[in-house]
Design a protein around this motif. Structure first.
Motif, PDB file in Angstrom:
ATOM      1  N   ALA A   1       0.820  -1.213  -0.049  1.00  0.00           N
ATOM      2  CA  ALA A   1      -0.125   0.078  -0.019  1.00  0.00           C
ATOM      3  C   ALA A   1       0.904   1.157   0.034  1.00  0.00           C
ATOM      4  O   ALA A   1       1.923   1.565   0.478  1.00  0.00           O
ATOM      5  CB  ALA A   1      -0.966   0.032   1.383  1.00  0.00           C
ATOM      6  N   ALA A   2       0.267   2.360  -0.582  1.00  0.00           N
ATOM      7  CA  ALA A   2       0.760   3.777  -0.380  1.00  0.00           C
ATOM      8  C   ALA A   2       0.348   4.216   0.652  1.00  0.00           C
ATOM      9  O   ALA A   2      -0.814   3.954   1.065  1.00  0.00           O
ATOM     10  CB  ALA A   2       0.503   4.564  -1.787  1.00  0.00           C
ATOM     11  N   ILE A   3       1.239   4.673   1.787  1.00  0.00           N
ATOM     12  CA  ILE A   3       0.775   4.988   3.000  1.00  0.00           C
ATOM     13  C   ILE A   3       0.844   6.542   2.959  1.00  0.00           C
ATOM     14  O   ILE A   3       1.609   7.385   2.656  1.00  0.00           O
ATOM     15  CB  ILE A   3       1.808   4.540   4.162  1.00  0.00           C
ATOM     16  CG1 ILE A   3       1.956   3.002   4.117  1.00  0.00           C
ATOM     17  CG2 ILE A   3       1.110   4.803   5.757  1.00  0.00           C
ATOM     18  CD1 ILE A   3       0.831   2.149   3.929  1.00  0.00           C
ATOM     19  N   VAL A   4      -0.580   7.370   3.358  1.00  0.00           N
ATOM     20  CA  VAL A   4      -0.531   8.706   3.394  1.00  0.00           C
ATOM     21  C   VAL A   4      -0.922   9.059   4.698  1.00  0.00           C
ATOM     22  O   VAL A   4      -1.341   8.448   5.260  1.00  0.00           O
ATOM     23  CB  VAL A   4      -1.374   9.111   2.243  1.00  0.00           C
ATOM     24  CG1 VAL A   4      -0.718   8.470   1.073  1.00  0.00           C
ATOM     25  CG2 VAL A   4      -2.826   8.675   2.554  1.00  0.00           C
ATOM     26  N   PRO A   5      -0.763  10.455   5.081  1.00  0.00           N
ATOM     27  CA  PRO A   5      -1.324  10.819   6.394  1.00  0.00           C
ATOM     28  C   PRO A   5      -2.870  10.654   6.252  1.00  0.00           C
ATOM     29  O   PRO A   5      -3.390  10.912   5.053  1.00  0.00           O
ATOM     30  CB  PRO A   5      -1.053  12.648   6.131  1.00  0.00           C
ATOM     31  CG  PRO A   5       0.415  12.513   5.359  1.00  0.00           C
ATOM     32  CD  PRO A   5      -0.027  11.359   4.391  1.00  0.00           C
ATOM     33  N   ASP A   6      -3.454  10.564   7.235  1.00  0.00           N
ATOM     34  CA  ASP A   6      -4.728  10.360   7.357  1.00  0.00           C
ATOM     35  C   ASP A   6      -5.948  11.270   6.727  1.00  0.00           C
ATOM     36  O   ASP A   6      -6.715  10.863   6.102  1.00  0.00           O
ATOM     37  CB  ASP A   6      -5.236  10.261   8.632  1.00  0.00           C
ATOM     38  CG  ASP A   6      -4.627   9.107   9.630  1.00  0.00           C
ATOM     39  OD1 ASP A   6      -4.285   8.064   9.108  1.00  0.00           O
ATOM     40  OD2 ASP A   6      -4.489   9.326  10.863  1.00  0.00           O
ATOM     41  N   VAL A   7      -5.488  12.588   6.861  1.00  0.00           N
ATOM     42  CA  VAL A   7      -6.121  13.764   6.344  1.00  0.00           C
ATOM     43  C   VAL A   7      -5.915  13.684   4.486  1.00  0.00           C
ATOM     44  O   VAL A   7      -6.691  14.532   3.860  1.00  0.00           O
ATOM     45  CB  VAL A   7      -6.026  14.953   6.682  1.00  0.00           C
ATOM     46  CG1 VAL A   7      -6.208  15.157   8.138  1.00  0.00           C
ATOM     47  CG2 VAL A   7      -4.695  15.440   6.496  1.00  0.00           C
ATOM     48  N   SER A   8      -4.875  12.790   4.111  1.00  0.00           N
ATOM     49  CA  SER A   8      -4.809  12.848   2.506  1.00  0.00           C
ATOM     50  C   SER A   8      -5.376  11.389   2.062  1.00  0.00           C
ATOM     51  O   SER A   8      -5.255  11.464   0.893  1.00  0.00           O
ATOM     52  CB  SER A   8      -3.306  12.741   2.405  1.00  0.00           C
ATOM     53  OG  SER A   8      -2.773  13.917   2.974  1.00  0.00           O
ATOM     54  N   VAL A   9      -5.997  10.789   2.828  1.00  0.00           N
ATOM     55  CA  VAL A   9      -6.686   9.483   2.004  1.00  0.00           C
ATOM     56  C   VAL A   9      -7.928  10.150   1.371  1.00  0.00           C
ATOM     57  O   VAL A   9      -8.726  10.767   1.707  1.00  0.00           O
ATOM     58  CB  VAL A   9      -7.386   8.790   3.326  1.00  0.00           C
ATOM     59  CG1 VAL A   9      -8.085   7.552   2.407  1.00  0.00           C
ATOM     60  CG2 VAL A   9      -6.147   8.008   4.135  1.00  0.00           C
ATOM     61  N   PRO A  10      -7.911   9.884   0.089  1.00  0.00           N
ATOM     62  CA  PRO A  10      -8.836  10.424  -0.833  1.00  0.00           C
ATOM     63  C   PRO A  10     -10.428   9.834  -0.322  1.00  0.00           C
ATOM     64  O   PRO A  10     -10.480   8.818   0.143  1.00  0.00           O
ATOM     65  CB  PRO A  10      -8.472   9.766  -2.182  1.00  0.00           C
ATOM     66  CG  PRO A  10      -6.873   9.566  -1.974  1.00  0.00           C
ATOM     67  CD  PRO A  10      -6.763   9.187  -0.735  1.00  0.00           C
ATOM     68  N   LYS A  11     -11.221  10.548  -0.758  1.00  0.00           N
ATOM     69  CA  LYS A  11     -12.634  10.369  -0.082  1.00  0.00           C
ATOM     70  C   LYS A  11     -13.290   9.153  -1.075  1.00  0.00           C
ATOM     71  O   LYS A  11     -14.271   8.551  -0.417  1.00  0.00           O
ATOM     72  CB  LYS A  11     -13.604  11.694  -0.245  1.00  0.00           C
ATOM     73  CG  LYS A  11     -13.708  12.342  -1.768  1.00  0.00           C
ATOM     74  CD  LYS A  11     -14.644  13.328  -1.668  1.00  0.00           C
ATOM     75  CE  LYS A  11     -14.713  13.693  -3.087  1.00  0.00           C
ATOM     76  NZ  LYS A  11     -15.412  15.269  -3.052  1.00  0.00           N
ATOM     77  N   ASN A  12     -12.551   8.747  -2.040  1.00  0.00           N
ATOM     78  CA  ASN A  12     -13.404   7.667  -2.790  1.00  0.00           C
ATOM     79  C   ASN A  12     -12.550   6.385  -2.518  1.00  0.00           C
ATOM     80  O   ASN A  12     -12.560   5.561  -3.362  1.00  0.00           O
ATOM     81  CB  ASN A  12     -13.153   7.928  -4.216  1.00  0.00           C
ATOM     82  CG  ASN A  12     -11.748   8.192  -4.930  1.00  0.00           C
ATOM     83  OD1 ASN A  12     -10.719   8.338  -4.250  1.00  0.00           O
ATOM     84  ND2 ASN A  12     -11.660   7.691  -6.141  1.00  0.00           N
ATOM     85  N   VAL A  13     -11.496   6.326  -1.524  1.00  0.00           N
ATOM     86  CA  VAL A  13     -10.804   4.921  -1.144  1.00  0.00           C
ATOM     87  C   VAL A  13     -11.378   4.741  -0.014  1.00  0.00           C
ATOM     88  O   VAL A  13     -11.769   5.079   1.137  1.00  0.00           O
ATOM     89  CB  VAL A  13      -9.226   5.582  -0.959  1.00  0.00           C
ATOM     90  CG1 VAL A  13      -8.747   4.581  -0.372  1.00  0.00           C
ATOM     91  CG2 VAL A  13      -8.612   6.077  -2.067  1.00  0.00           C
ATOM     92  N   VAL A  14     -11.640   3.143  -0.018  1.00  0.00           N
ATOM     93  CA  VAL A  14     -12.193   2.450   1.222  1.00  0.00           C
ATOM     94  C   VAL A  14     -11.200   2.399   2.314  1.00  0.00           C
ATOM     95  O   VAL A  14      -9.972   1.946   1.930  1.00  0.00           O
ATOM     96  CB  VAL A  14     -12.383   0.916   0.694  1.00  0.00           C
ATOM     97  CG1 VAL A  14     -13.017   0.144   1.906  1.00  0.00           C
ATOM     98  CG2 VAL A  14     -13.349   0.934  -0.474  1.00  0.00           C
ATOM     99  N   ARG A  15     -11.593   2.810   3.193  1.00  0.00           N
ATOM    100  CA  ARG A  15     -10.511   2.675   4.667  1.00  0.00           C
ATOM    101  C   ARG A  15     -11.321   2.369   5.720  1.00  0.00           C
ATOM    102  O   ARG A  15     -12.843   1.937   5.605  1.00  0.00           O
ATOM    103  CB  ARG A  15     -10.116   4.128   4.838  1.00  0.00           C
ATOM    104  CG  ARG A  15     -11.237   5.202   5.236  1.00  0.00           C
ATOM    105  CD  ARG A  15     -10.628   6.574   5.256  1.00  0.00           C
ATOM    106  NE  ARG A  15     -11.212   7.085   6.597  1.00  0.00           N
ATOM    107  CZ  ARG A  15     -10.660   8.275   6.991  1.00  0.00           C
ATOM    108  NH1 ARG A  15      -9.991   9.013   6.205  1.00  0.00           N
ATOM    109  NH2 ARG A  15     -11.145   8.711   8.090  1.00  0.00           N
ATOM    110  N   MET A  16     -10.908   2.057   6.937  1.00  0.00           N
ATOM    111  CA  MET A  16     -11.648   1.508   7.884  1.00  0.00           C
ATOM    112  C   MET A  16     -13.018   2.259   8.264  1.00  0.00           C
ATOM    113  O   MET A  16     -12.634   3.572   8.502  1.00  0.00           O
ATOM    114  CB  MET A  16     -10.668   1.187   9.107  1.00  0.00           C
ATOM    115  CG  MET A  16      -9.522   0.160   8.874  1.00  0.00           C
ATOM    116  SD  MET A  16     -10.042  -1.385   8.325  1.00  0.00           S
ATOM    117  CE  MET A  16     -11.270  -2.101   9.679  1.00  0.00           C
TER     118      MET A  16
END
Length: 152
Positions: free
Chosen positions: A48-63
């Protein structure tokens, strides 16, 4: 222990730093009782590409994300990706410690991922849309989206 079945090239995935740390700890904790799932989750976290939490794009599945996806047989499903303690299949809450939960992690809308069920049957899913988790608004606004490569 079963070998991981190759489902073809895997799409790029993005994971926030906090989820990455928590999921690494979860994978390590699960290694003794769920080695195949733990290994699969660890492999996804490594690529995975690891990014700061606020940089996770809104169209990406996260927990905590609610996601709508289409199966390889054309069924549409809506689920929320959760940690094991919050799983409740009757409410559509699936744990990341399942093959499909691991497959959903980090995918963006439009991406397709192959995954292998516990009975060794191969499947594919395509993310139709990611629905924001209510807690997201408390983290920070995210206007960016992740554009998967054309071949994904």
């Amino acid at each position: 222990m079963k070998e991981h079945i190759n489902n073809g090239p895997k799409p790029s995935i993005v994971i926030g730093k906090t989820d990455h740390v928590r999921l690494n700890n979860l994978a390590l904790a699960a290694a003794g009782r769920l080695p195949e799932i733990s290994d699969g989750l660890s492999l996804e976290l490594e690529r995975a590409a690891i990014v700061p939490d606020v940089s996770v794009p809104k169209n990406v599945v996260r927990m905590g994300s609610m996601v709508e996806y289409e199966t390889d047989i054309g069924d549409t499903r809506r689920v929320t990706l959760v940690f094991p303690g919050d799983a409740d299949i009757s409410e559509g809450k699936i744990t990341v410690l399942t093959p499909i939960g691991t497959a959903l992690l980090g995918l963006a809308a439009g991406q397709t991922m192959g995954w292998t069920a516990r009975d060794d049957r191969r499947h594919k899913l395509t993310i139709l849309k990611v629905i924001e988790h209510p807690v997201d608004a408390l983290v920070a606004p995210r206007d960016q989206t992740f554009s998967p490569k054309a071949n994904e």
